[in-house]
Design a protein around this motif. Structure first.
Motif, mmCIF file in Angstrom:
data_model
loop_
_atom_site.group_PDB
_atom_site.id
_atom_site.type_symbol
_atom_site.label_atom_id
_atom_site.label_comp_id
_atom_site.label_asym_id
_atom_site.label_seq_id
_atom_site.Cartn_x
_atom_site.Cartn_y
_atom_site.Cartn_z
ATOM 1 N N THR A 49 -112.402 -17.289 -13.243
ATOM 2 C CA THR A 49 -112.114 -18.277 -12.204
ATOM 3 C C THR A 49 -110.816 -18.969 -12.575
ATOM 4 O O THR A 49 -110.683 -19.510 -13.677
ATOM 5 N N TRP B 171 -110.147 -15.916 -7.910
ATOM 6 C CA TRP B 171 -111.184 -15.329 -8.756
ATOM 7 C C TRP B 171 -110.794 -13.889 -9.058
ATOM 8 O O TRP B 171 -110.138 -13.224 -8.254
ATOM 9 N N ILE C 26 -112.946 -19.364 -17.544
ATOM 10 C CA ILE C 26 -112.201 -20.310 -16.725
ATOM 11 C C ILE C 26 -110.763 -20.357 -17.242
ATOM 12 O O ILE C 26 -110.536 -20.589 -18.432
ATOM 13 N N ARG D 269 -107.100 -22.254 -16.719
ATOM 14 C CA ARG D 269 -106.281 -23.302 -16.106
ATOM 15 C C ARG D 269 -104.840 -22.818 -16.067
ATOM 16 O O ARG D 269 -104.316 -22.311 -17.065
ATOM 17 N N LEU E 114 -107.915 -21.867 -12.034
ATOM 18 C CA LEU E 114 -107.698 -23.223 -11.545
ATOM 19 C C LEU E 114 -106.199 -23.511 -11.486
ATOM 20 O O LEU E 114 -105.447 -23.059 -12.347
ATOM 21 N N ASP E 115 -105.774 -24.281 -10.484
ATOM 22 C CA ASP E 115 -104.362 -24.630 -10.388
ATOM 23 C C ASP E 115 -104.046 -25.823 -11.299
ATOM 24 O O ASP E 115 -104.898 -26.268 -12.086
ATOM 25 N N GLU F 222 -106.490 -28.469 -11.321
ATOM 26 C CA GLU F 222 -107.828 -27.996 -11.687
ATOM 27 C C GLU F 222 -108.712 -27.734 -10.474
ATOM 28 O O GLU F 222 -109.923 -27.925 -10.507
ATOM 29 N N LYS F 223 -108.098 -27.271 -9.402
ATOM 30 C CA LYS F 223 -108.828 -26.809 -8.226
ATOM 31 C C LYS F 223 -108.832 -25.285 -8.220
ATOM 32 O O LYS F 223 -107.833 -24.652 -8.557
ATOM 33 N N VAL F 224 -109.967 -24.710 -7.829
ATOM 34 C CA VAL F 224 -110.079 -23.250 -7.810
ATOM 35 C C VAL F 224 -109.139 -22.681 -6.748
ATOM 36 O O VAL F 224 -109.106 -23.142 -5.613
#
Length: 731
Positions: free
Chosen positions: A104, A115, A359, A361, A106-107, A110-112
């Protein structure tokens, strides 16, 4: 008186007295002779009698065979059901059986935004999903789900009838599978994935989903075992977690996040209907592939829900009037080119081949990404003829190399597509010239120093004479270095390169981040070498930040889902110093004049200082504009994938216009800041003839084994050599 000879007058005794006294036993009743039995005449059977007898025999045979076979089948099914029942694990072990994990992304906020791999949205139970979603699945896939025991004979008969009517085999196409049977398929009848048997998980799942009579027969006892082991809601829970719903989403929890940015418990009727509609054909009806088609399919599901009483007429009308739409992250088509690139920033075992959920970032700014995509789309729509196959790429980054936006082609593309921003190696043309001038600035020259713009021929040992020519075929005489860069003068750039030394120029370019094999001859100064847009934009970032090298990066850190400590941190950013800060500021001033007065005026930003350089390669096969403001660096490349020459396009044309439009949108809401540049003291007044001014420094190449001589006239061999070496570097 006695009458001798006559019988006595008293009655005879009825019974004889037995010997020894007592009453005599009564005499036995005389047996009457049996009446002779009447023999029946043989009955004559008619034809109907014989037929009835024959069919009666057949029925008795069939019945005898049927009940015996039925008993055997029932025994076999019972044994098979018991066998499968004994193998079924606890419910919790059935929910996530992926062989690989997911990533996943994140920008910077920290928004998705993307994927990769098959994402799993966490365990979702039939009791925690939205009621609308629960009912949509039942209404669509198995309306008699709560009334059968795993198999629906009526459903199978209906499917056979439909298949036959449409000209298919009885079990081809519509299989009449219940939800329980679909779960049996998802579980592959208990057969685990084995990499030695199947080439990939896709092959494994395709094998599990195959149809046919034997497959149906095997599904029956497994379905019975599921119904025996688990409750109806538990079977639905397995279904909700294991069903594939397109775009790499495994389970309804992941799909709700993927398409709508919310949990499966919060979806409304329109969203629930769209998710349930994916079960029929996940890739076909995925809203990221075709939103209109997904909405049409959702309308069908809503109709089924209305018919079966799961939604009111008012709710139905509202859902039809306001169909489900994608979240911002889903609209970005899973992060596109940036996501593909940043996946390569980490090790494969934690990205492409991970068995864990990871995850990442990243540095992506979704506002800037939308700005870059929109600007490129709008300029191409307005300026290119319909049907043009010309391509383009755009990169926006910060001065430290943090990539904020990346467009690898004019159209959005699915994951794994060719990324022109990072993969395409193209000749740089005059976009390379700033590194020639950077070397000169670092050796003590200033923008106000002079260089000759006149015909030039250099005798290169082993190659023969080399004669660079200007794009305009005109010569300006004695000009400042600033003017030479403003007008992208080829002869002056070669003179400077030869004066400072090609090795020095090559070292400066390499230290700024140009990793490709740079040309060894004098054509080095004119960008005869190849590079990627990512490398070139990163090298220009080094000029903006004061002369230090930059390694473009997109990964901030990487961690396992649920862990707080990162496994991997940033790999990139500002590196070693390449030129002095004063040299970088002088060069920034020269590039600012390119935008203000030179070949890059179409990139000029009203009210905001900008610097940059155009580039057009031999025969206009590539066109570049790379530049920066005090806030961001942006690079634009344009060309054809097959190296077809561009018609009427130079770096100062469409690429500069795209850059201008990108930077306008990128800087929306940002205050204007001055560029970190140093204006030379001896700057000549605009419009005054340069050859009439005294020179502070006159640059003339002094390279061993090279001779200055006039260019040959109409030398065909020389012109061919020039074309091959790419010496017609443009502006």
């Amino acid at each position: 008186m006695s009458r001798s000879g006559n019988r006595p007058l008293v009655a005879d005794r009825r019974y004889k007295t037995p010997a020894g006294g007592g009453r005599a036993a009564p005499p036995s009743k005389p047996k009457l002779p049996a009446k002779p039995r009447k023999k029946r005449a043989p009955r004559r059977r008619g034809i109907s009698g014989w037929i009835a007898a024959f069919f009666g025999l057949i029925v008795r045979i069939i019945w005898g065979f049927t009940w015996r076979v039925g008993a055997v089948v029932a025994l076999v099914v019972g044994l098979a059901t018991g066998y499968f029942y004994a193998q079924l694990p606890p419910l919790g072990d059935m929910l996530d059986a992926r062989a690989r994990g997911s990533v996943t992304l994140l920008d910077r906020d920290e928004k998705v935004f993307a994927w990769r791999g098959e994402t799993f949205g966490g365990s979702t139970s039939a009791g925690t999903v939205s009621t609308y979603l629960h009912d949509a699945v039942v209404a669509t896939e198995d309306k008699r789900y709560y009334w059968h025991y795993g198999i629906s004979p009526r459903g199978i008969a209906s499917a056979v009838r439909i298949n036959m009517r449409e000209g298919r085999g009885p079990l081809e196409g519509n299989g009449g599978s219940t939800i329980t049977q679909q779960v049996a398929k998802l579980l592959c009848l208990g057969v685990p994935y084995d990499s030695a048997t199947w080439k990939s998980e896709a092959d494994y799942e395709a094998d599990c989903r195959r149809g046919g009579l034997m497959r149906k027969i095997r599904e029956m006892p497994y379905a019975f075992a599921l119904e025996t082991k688990y409750s109806k809601e538990e079977i639905l829970t397995i279904y909700f977690n294991r069903a594939y719903l397109g775009a790499g989403a495994r389970g309804f929890g992941a799909a709700a996040q993927r398409y709508f940015g919310k949990s499966a418990g919060d979806v409304n009727p329109a969203e629930a209907a769209m998710l349930a509609g994916l079960l029929k054909a996940p890739s076909t009806f995925a809203p990221t592939n075709n939103l209109k088609r997904a909405q049409d399919r959702a309308a069908v599901v809503l109709g089924l829900m209305r018919e079966q009483g799961y939604v009111t007429q008012a709710a139905y009308d509202d859902a039809i009037a306001s169909p489900a739409t994608l979240s911002q992250a889903a609209e970005a088509r899973a992060g596109g080119y940036f996501a593909d690139w940043v996946m390569g920033e980490g090790p494969d075992f934690l990205t492409r081949d991970t068995t864990e959920d990871v995850i990442m970032r990243t540095t992506l700014d979704q506002r800037l990404q939308a700005a870059a995509e929109g600007a490129l789309r709008d300029v191409f729509t307005a300026k290119l003829s319909e049907g043009s196959l010309a391509e383009a790429a755009v990169i926006v980054m910060s001065a430290d190399g943090a990539v904020r936006a990346m467009v690898g082609g004019r159209n959005p593309a699915p994951p794994g597509s060719f990324n022109r921003a990072t993969m395409a190696m193209r000749q740089t043309g005059s976009a390379f010239k700033p590194f020639v001038y950077a070397a000169a600035m670092d050796l003590g020259y200033t923008p106000a120093d002079y260089v000759e713009d006149a015909p030039l021929t250099i005798n290169v040992p082993g190659s023969g004479p080399y004669s660079p020519r200007n794009y305009t075929n005109k010569y300006l005489g004695l000009i400042t270095l600033t003017k030479a860069l403003e007008e992208s003068v080829n002869t002056s750039a070669v003179r400077i390169s030869e004066a400072v030394g090609r090795d020095v120029v090559r070292k400066v370019a390499e230290d700024f981040g140009i990793r490709s094999d740079l040309a060894a001859g004098p054509a080095l100064a004119l960008g005869a070498s190849e590079s990627s847009l990512l490398e070139m934009t990163g090298a220009y970032a080094g000029i903006l930040n004061g002369g230090s090298s930059v390694r473009p990066y997109g990964l901030i850190d990487l961690r396992l889902q649920g862990d707080s400590a990162p496994l991997l941190g940033q790999d990139g950013g500002i590196g070693e110093r390449v030129i002095t800060e004063e040299s970088a500021q002088y060069l920034t001033y020269m590039m600012h004049m390119v935008v203000e007065e030179g070949t890059g005026t179409r990139a000029r930003l009203q009210g905001r200082e900008a610097a940059g350089k155009t580039g057009t390669t031999s025969a206009a096969r590539d066109a570049w504009f790379i530049g920066f403001t005090a806030d961001y660096v942006a690079g634009v490349w344009m060309g054809y994938d097959d190296n077809t020459p561009l018609r009427g396009v130079t770096g100062g044309g469409l690429p500069a216009e795209i850059w201008h439009e990108v930077m306008l949108r990128v800087h929306e809401g940002l205050p204007a800041r001055p560029l970190p540049m140093l204006v030379p003291e001896a700057r000549l007044p605009p419009g005054q003839p340069y050859r009439d001014q005294p020179a502070q420094t006159y640059i003339e190449p002094q390279v061993q084994d090279q001779q200055m001589q006039p260019p040959p006239q109409d030398d065909l061999a020389d012109r061919i050599l020039q074309e091959v070496l790419g010496i017609f570097g443009g502006n």
